[in-house]
Scaffold this active site. Sequence first.
Site, short mmCIF file in Angstrom:
data_model
loop_
_atom_site.label_atom_id
_atom_site.label_comp_id
_atom_site.label_asym_id
_atom_site.label_seq_id
_atom_site.Cartn_x
_atom_site.Cartn_y
_atom_site.Cartn_z
N HIS A 187 0.84 -1.20 0.00
CA HIS A 187 0.00 0.00 0.00
C HIS A 187 0.87 1.24 0.00
O HIS A 187 1.93 1.26 0.63
CB HIS A 187 -0.92 0.02 1.23
CG HIS A 187 -2.11 0.88 1.02
ND1 HIS A 187 -2.10 2.22 1.24
CD2 HIS A 187 -3.34 0.58 0.54
CE1 HIS A 187 -3.28 2.72 0.93
NE2 HIS A 187 -4.07 1.74 0.50
N ASP A 204 -7.93 -5.31 -0.71
CA ASP A 204 -8.36 -6.16 -1.82
C ASP A 204 -8.05 -7.63 -1.61
O ASP A 204 -8.52 -8.46 -2.39
CB ASP A 204 -7.70 -5.68 -3.13
CG ASP A 204 -8.30 -4.38 -3.58
OD1 ASP A 204 -9.53 -4.30 -3.63
OD2 ASP A 204 -7.54 -3.43 -3.86
#
Length: 373
Positions: A259, A310
């Site tokens: 991320h 996700d």
Amino acid sequence: MAEVKVGLQDVVVATSGICSIDGARGKLTYVGYDIGDLAAKSSFEEVVYLLWNGRLPKLAELQELRKELAANRGISPEIVDLLKRLPPPQHPMETLRTTVSALSLYDPEAEDMTEEANRRKALRLTAQMGTLVAAFGRLREGKEPIAPDPKLNHASNFLYMLQGKVPGQAEARWFDVALVLHADHSYNASTFAARVAASTLSDMHSAVTAAIGTLKGPLHGGANEQVMKMLLEIQTTDKVEPWVHQLLAQKKKVMGFGHRVYHTEDPRATVLRKMSEDLGRRTGQPKWFEMSKKIEDLMIREKKINANVDFYSASAYYVLGIPVDLFPLVFAVSRISGWTAHILEQYASNKLIRPLAEYVGPTDQKYVPIEQR
Ligand code: COA
């Protein structure tokens, strides 16, 4: 030469009162409320109110919003007709992008830029996104769309319109939690795209269309689908280790990990891990969670890279029976609330977003007529 922050990494471009992320501590809040608390105690509708109004609703206000969302879920016969006539897309996000854009042609307030009209458009877009996705999902299977049921909340109604049956209590609650978790995430790429479009004082449908196009990429909202494709390809838990090792040896990315902002666990993944495990057990398909957990353990051990939003949403949506290529569209069903909140915030104190680039191309070129080149 000015300092160039590639990918706008760590650049603060605005102030916002909607969402905050503390990447070092793995903390995410909507208007100051911790995401873990909201996931445990709130609902998608309540979060929508919070994002649009900057405070939690009183009971009557929440009931009113629920009623308004339910009343605005229907899509016009023209849009259903368009869905039927569009060619099969190479990816369903193309159809969502096109039909959301088309909604403006049937919205009498499309070009009305008053705050009241923009708030009504935010409501309609949020109400209708799920209806579009479910209608598309059914039509491509040769089935007729199912009309929304105003008695159901947003989460249950979406699964009902997609699958033709009202989900069980646990499934409905977990899906509601997933919608809460995906509702906003500060200046992520799609929200930023929406705000850039809104900052030109373009209309809300245009800004949302820009956001959908941006969400579509595999580095953003497309990652959940790629995660499930990977799990389906690996197929068995014993193949996880060689698979991941091979990917990493080829310097390829494992989707659902890493991320830009979090340097520790994404707090949404903490909740989605539980969702994946619980739904896997309830539906008699624990394998996808088990494989996911093994991949996660390996990624942390070998690369020190954590799962993002996700990763576990993939296996959770799969056992909920959502078609894999619709995963990014389900992201949009929730994120429309955050996009519209940000568009409203942008309009309320607008400044055109127009950064600079450091020019590194050739200079002082002499123009050569075309016949001499
Ligand atoms: N798998 C393997 N390695 C990864 C990785 C992943 N998913 N994500 C990051 N890395 C590694 C990169 O290879 C890079 O290593 P290097 O410095 O040795 O070259 C390093 O970590 C930094 O990655 P980078 O892509 O430059 O960071 P970023 O901040 O630009 O990217 C993402 C963030 C999300 C785009 C990136 O982590 C990614 O592509 N993840 C997979 C897609 C995904 O899940 N997206 C959804 C995000 S919510």
